[in-house]
Design an enzyme around this catalytic site. Structure first.
Site, short mmCIF file in Angstrom:
data_model
loop_
_atom_site.label_atom_id
_atom_site.label_comp_id
_atom_site.label_asym_id
_atom_site.label_seq_id
_atom_site.Cartn_x
_atom_site.Cartn_y
_atom_site.Cartn_z
N ASP A 81 70.85 111.92 131.27
CA ASP A 81 72.30 111.91 130.50
C ASP A 81 72.50 110.64 130.43
OD1 ASP A 81 72.36 114.66 130.03
OD2 ASP A 81 74.52 114.72 130.48
N CYS A 122 68.73 117.15 137.45
CA CYS A 122 69.69 116.52 136.80
C CYS A 122 70.50 117.43 135.92
CB CYS A 122 69.05 115.40 136.39
SG CYS A 122 68.67 113.85 137.36
N ASP A 123 71.43 116.77 135.21
CA ASP A 123 72.55 117.23 134.55
C ASP A 123 72.46 118.83 134.01
OD1 ASP A 123 73.29 114.70 135.33
OD2 ASP A 123 74.85 114.36 133.72
N LYS A 124 71.71 118.57 132.87
CA LYS A 124 71.54 120.09 132.12
C LYS A 124 70.29 120.97 132.55
CE LYS A 124 75.03 118.47 130.21
NZ LYS A 124 74.95 117.27 130.82
N CYS A 193 71.93 110.47 140.56
CA CYS A 193 72.50 109.58 140.84
C CYS A 193 73.62 109.90 141.93
CB CYS A 193 73.55 109.21 139.56
SG CYS A 193 72.73 108.53 138.06
N GLU A 444 79.15 113.01 126.11
CA GLU A 444 79.85 113.03 127.14
C GLU A 444 80.48 111.40 126.74
OE1 GLU A 444 77.72 114.42 131.20
OE2 GLU A 444 77.55 112.11 130.47
N SER A 470 81.28 112.54 131.36
CA SER A 470 80.59 112.41 132.57
C SER A 470 81.18 112.89 134.01
CB SER A 470 79.75 110.95 132.60
OG SER A 470 79.16 110.54 133.94
#
Length: 555
Positions: A81, A122-124, A193, A444, A470
């Site tokens: 992202d 990670c995100d998705k 992150c 985002e 985010s």
């Protein structure tokens, strides 16, 4: 008694062609006689949170072999992202969640695998794997790649949020050499992150849901313990196959409520509401947004991690991780202790002996950072079906904010106006046509919020959008406004100068315009015409539900 192995069909005489194909892949009789375990690996050389997942997957496969299974690794996609942010690439992030779920479902079902380990970070990717788990009728367990260590810049620990915010100031001051130093210091190596952004939030909630071994989610990417957990995960999936421990026994209403309770205690990313809502939809559970707020009002915020506070995920891990958080909540009756997990034991059996090792990082419930949960659901004339704010990352004096709207049809125009000094104190920046359908892809808005913070406007303006934020966002930023502008929701009717009231305490988000005036605007409203999209974005725009349903694809 466990279930009959699906892959035993390959041992029948009439499946000689299938065995020939397995042999062509290098398998021998001894391997075909064992449980065939998929290892869905989201490794790639693009995402910093995933560049080391090849090593994690190797450890998983070692564990599977030690326990008497045959590992079969396959890949899936993954979007960073951060790299996708601030340009057209961000439109692909949320739709990738559905594609990831589809790829896992297809690979496991098409090849009659007996179980699957999902290697994520990670995100998705993690939410996509959760959607896949909800569809599968074979045992599933998740292992993540672990959080990144914080960077160090001028003797201060920093993360991606600090990079985004300080970048704008250094660019404005023309200090490009200093920007380079910041850029080289912020992200020191592999991992998701370092703060409590979406990736780490969703990994921790996967542990809270019961789909990950206790304590696994917060172990830093660079530590040997990450490999230990991967091996144990591989060993455990083989036992789960023998036991017939499938996701339907774990992913229940109780599990989702436990995940929300942990989310509120931590003050996680607002994206968690989107992903847990989508998971509930996939599971066929009735899970309105009000459920998040109901739990938020009961569960105190006991861990303040970046972007809301000074701590990082590595600190949470050293303080006891998710087991310690669950222990605190369990002792107060704030979770369902009897929810089943991948260990074959209940949540409480897993965590009853956990210890909080640093009461400043994980505070006792009697001395929380806030007496309420980290997220809040707002409703009102601007968001009849709801909106989300990370309340724990908003200063108390900004919980009630009334200002005049400055409206932008898309993120780019808003960012340009912010950077050009066109936003006055007291403004409510409205960014619309960024929802699941209208974006398409529900981008985002971290670029916009980071620019606001960098220019010193963080305490003087608010931001409202039908897009999302985010996990690194802080301040009065209200996202997921539903219905979205593309569906003709009230946010589509806002005009420059309209007054908007944000009241987090009362859970209200109101457009202070006369009802008759809004009816007249509605009668004249026409949806914003955007260039016709092709491929996945076109399909997603046609099928996506609004944010209050998690942006899931409608069945």
């Amino acid at each position: 008694m466990g279930r009959v192995r699906r892959s035993e069909i390959f041992l029948r005489p009439e499946f000689a062609p299938h065995r020939a194909l397995w042999r062509a892949s290098g398998l021998i009789d001894e391997e075909l006689k064992r449980p065939l375990i998929g290892v869905a690996n989201a490794w790639n050389e693009i995402v910093p949170g995933h560049v080391h997942l090849d090593k994690v997957a190797q450890a998983v496969k070692a564990g599977i072999r030690m326990a008497g299974g045959t590992p079969l690794e396959f890949g899936t996609i993954g979007v960073c992202d951060g790299i996708a942010m601030g340009h057209e690439g961000m439109r692909y992030s949320l739709p990738s969640r559905e594609v990831i779920a589809d790829t896992v479902e297809i690979m496991v079902e098409a090849h009659a695998l007996d179980g699957v380990v999902l290697v994520t970070n990670c995100d998705k990717i993690t939410p996509g794997f959760l959607l896949a788990a909800a569809r599968l009728e074979v045992p599933v367990i998740v292992i993540n790649g672990g959080p990144m260590m914080p960077g160090v810049y001028h003797n201060q620990r920093i993360d991606f949020k600090d990079l985004m915010e300080r970048m704008n100031v250094l660019i404005k001051e023309g200090k490009l050499d200093e920007l380079r130093k910041l850029e080289e210091s912020a992200l020191p190596g592999p991992g998701s992150c370092a703060g409590l952004f979406t990736a780490n939030t969703m990994n921790m909630l996967t542990e809270a849901l019961g789909l990950m071994l206790p304590g696994a989610s917060t172990v830093p990417a660079v530590e040997a313990r990450r490999i230990w957990y991967a091996k144990k995960t591989g060993m455990r999936i083989v036992e789960m196959v023998k036991e017939g421990l499938t996701p339907d026994k774990i992913l229940t209403q109780k599990a989702l409520e436990n995940a929300i309770a942990v989310d509120m205690a931590l003050g996680g990313s607002t994206n968690s509401v989107l992903h847990l809502s989508a998971l509930a939809y996939e599971l066929g559970l009735d899970f309105p947004l009000e459920k998040f707020d109901e739990i938020s009002r009961k569960v105190p915020h006991i861990a303040s991690i970046s972007p809301a506070g000074k701590h990082f995920v590595v600190d949470l891990d050293r303080a006891g991780g998710i087991p310690a958080v669950l222990k605190e909540l369990g002792e107060a009756g704030l979770i369902h202790k009897d929810a089943l997990t991948v260990t074959g034991k209940t949540v409480w059996e897993n965590v009853k002996d956990a210890v909080v090792k640093d009461p400043e990082v994980i505070r006792p419930l009697s001395d929380p950072y806030h007496p309420f949960g980290g997220l809040a659901i707002l409703k009102g004339t601007l968001a009849p079906r709801g909106a989300v704010v990370k309340a724990s990352a908003v200063k108390k004096e900004l919980w009630k904010f009334k200002g005049k709207a400055k409206v932008f049809d898309g993120e780019e125009k808003a960012v340009e106006a912010i950077r050009n000094g066109e936003i006055e104190p007291g403004t409510v920046i409205v960014i619309r046509y960024e929802g699941p359908k209208g974006g398409p892809g529900m981008r985002e808005m971290l670029t916009a919020t980071a620019a606001v913070m960098a220019l010193g406007l963080g305490d003087q303006v608010a931001l409202v959008t039908d897009g999302r934020f985010s996990g690194a966002t802080r301040g009065p930023a209200i996202g997921h406004v539903s219905p979205e502008a593309a569906e003709g929701g009230p946010i589509a009717l806002v005009q420059d100068g309209d007054e908007i009231l944000i009241d987090i305490e009362s859970r209200r988000l109101d457009l202070l315009v006369d009802e008759k005036e809004l009816e007249e605007r509605k009668a004249k409203w026409k949806p914003l015409k955007k260039p016709l999209r092709r491929g996945i974005l076109r399909r997603y725009a046609k099928m996506a539900l609004s944010a209050d349903k998690g942006g899931a694809l409608e069945y």
